[in-house]
Design an enzyme around this catalytic site. Sequence first.
Site, PDB file in Angstrom:
ATOM      1  N   GLU A 113       0.796  -1.109  -0.123  1.00  0.00           N
ATOM      2  CA  GLU A 113      -0.001  -0.016   0.124  1.00  0.00           C
ATOM      3  C   GLU A 113       0.988   1.115  -0.027  1.00  0.00           C
ATOM      4  O   GLU A 113       1.611   1.559   0.961  1.00  0.00           O
ATOM      5  CB  GLU A 113      -0.956   0.080   1.173  1.00  0.00           C
ATOM      6  CG  GLU A 113      -1.836  -1.247   1.280  1.00  0.00           C
ATOM      7  CD  GLU A 113      -2.465  -1.391   2.606  1.00  0.00           C
ATOM      8  OE1 GLU A 113      -3.373  -2.554   2.785  1.00  0.00           O
ATOM      9  OE2 GLU A 113      -2.345  -0.616   3.423  1.00  0.00           O
ATOM     10  N   GLU A 153      -4.785  -6.129   2.954  1.00  0.00           N
ATOM     11  CA  GLU A 153      -3.754  -6.873   3.052  1.00  0.00           C
ATOM     12  C   GLU A 153      -3.855  -8.299   2.823  1.00  0.00           C
ATOM     13  O   GLU A 153      -2.644  -9.133   2.350  1.00  0.00           O
ATOM     14  CB  GLU A 153      -3.576  -6.792   4.570  1.00  0.00           C
ATOM     15  CG  GLU A 153      -3.031  -5.588   5.130  1.00  0.00           C
ATOM     16  CD  GLU A 153      -3.796  -4.236   5.132  1.00  0.00           C
ATOM     17  OE1 GLU A 153      -5.158  -4.673   5.179  1.00  0.00           O
ATOM     18  OE2 GLU A 153      -3.419  -3.254   5.230  1.00  0.00           O
ATOM     19  N   PHE A 160       1.711  -1.328   8.455  1.00  0.00           N
ATOM     20  CA  PHE A 160       1.952  -1.450  10.072  1.00  0.00           C
ATOM     21  C   PHE A 160       1.892  -2.747  10.664  1.00  0.00           C
ATOM     22  O   PHE A 160       1.401  -3.880  10.067  1.00  0.00           O
ATOM     23  CB  PHE A 160       1.057  -0.622  10.795  1.00  0.00           C
ATOM     24  CG  PHE A 160       1.233   0.753  10.830  1.00  0.00           C
ATOM     25  CD1 PHE A 160       2.020   1.712  11.636  1.00  0.00           C
ATOM     26  CD2 PHE A 160       0.664   1.590   9.531  1.00  0.00           C
ATOM     27  CE1 PHE A 160       2.237   2.972  11.393  1.00  0.00           C
ATOM     28  CE2 PHE A 160       0.859   3.278   9.482  1.00  0.00           C
ATOM     29  CZ  PHE A 160       1.749   3.654  10.442  1.00  0.00           C
ATOM     30  N   HIS A 219      -0.905   0.231  15.258  1.00  0.00           N
ATOM     31  CA  HIS A 219       0.158   0.583  14.768  1.00  0.00           C
ATOM     32  C   HIS A 219       1.444   0.422  15.627  1.00  0.00           C
ATOM     33  O   HIS A 219       2.504   1.106  15.410  1.00  0.00           O
ATOM     34  CB  HIS A 219       0.043   2.189  14.591  1.00  0.00           C
ATOM     35  CG  HIS A 219      -1.019   2.518  13.448  1.00  0.00           C
ATOM     36  ND1 HIS A 219      -2.498   2.211  13.630  1.00  0.00           N
ATOM     37  CD2 HIS A 219      -1.055   3.000  12.271  1.00  0.00           C
ATOM     38  CE1 HIS A 219      -3.310   2.568  12.674  1.00  0.00           C
ATOM     39  NE2 HIS A 219      -2.426   2.924  11.656  1.00  0.00           N
TER      40      HIS A 219
END
Length: 328
Positions: free
Chosen positions: A31, A62, A85, A131
């Site tokens: 991404e 994902e 992340f 994150h």
Amino acid sequence: MSAQPITLIEAITQALAWELRHDERVVVLGEDVGVNGGVFRATAGLSAEFGPERILDTPLDETSIAGLTVGMASQGMIPVAEAQFDGFVYPMVDFIVCHAARMRYRTRGRLTCPMVLRVPWGGGIRAPEHHSEANEAIFTNVPGLRVVMPSSPQRAYGLLLAAMRDPDPVIYMEPKRIYRQYKELVPDDGEALPLDVCYVLRDGSDITLVTWGAQVKETLEAADALAKEGISAEVIDVATLTPLDFPTIAESVKKTGRCVIVHEAPRTAGYGGEIAARIASDCLFDLLAPVERVTGYDTHIPLFRLEMKYLPSVDKVVAAAKRAMAYS
């Protein structure tokens, strides 16, 4: 060759660029990795040099990224995927665990899965939920995966090159707290570092400090603080969590008789527990004190004011080492 010292994130970019130039099978996907150069700028400039056919911007999905990566790897390409992340890897787990990790076993060696999943990892950057995860233990429990975590620009460069050249899947976890924390000279010479090796960063005779990733910095600083009090600490950077180079750890523990394991993941079922169990099994009669662990807590990492309190600190490592030294 690099004329100026570079950061860990710049070392990653440098390694990616080297391999893209020298192996046409290598592609990078994820991404915003293309036009925008990645959320952490790890792929900055690569799209301009290598074009959109090799630096692929993907949808925000994902699961699809993982599926594409496994498919390309099984058909002779070397895909390097980015999970933007650490907390975004969970939708990828099905493809990574059920397919990438089993490809060699399932096909009796007829197919392998030479892929790298880059994962910006860990806390300390005041990011929101999902994150700041320290989730390496999810992957260390999976046969067929290598789990690698660099702790310096030089090791980031050499270990990423080795990961891209490995015939099997590698989970390459990048401690984002130290992405830009300090710089080193990193020759851009294409020389990989060995995987499956622990690095002894500091020799010592009284106690062994075992750690990985961002915690290497605090652990080395703790060793400096202990030295001022006459305690000689050996510091080991695990670097490749699985397969583990346990003989290097065992040799150190047999020399010092004491050990502190440091990691930021939650304590329960953290990877430090596996190392401690192996020390108890293989080095029991060499131990002069119980193995100490300095870890995160069994909670999600708190936002935001308590984040640094959650993470291992120099003071916590020093205190654990002193407990071990005082044991009799």
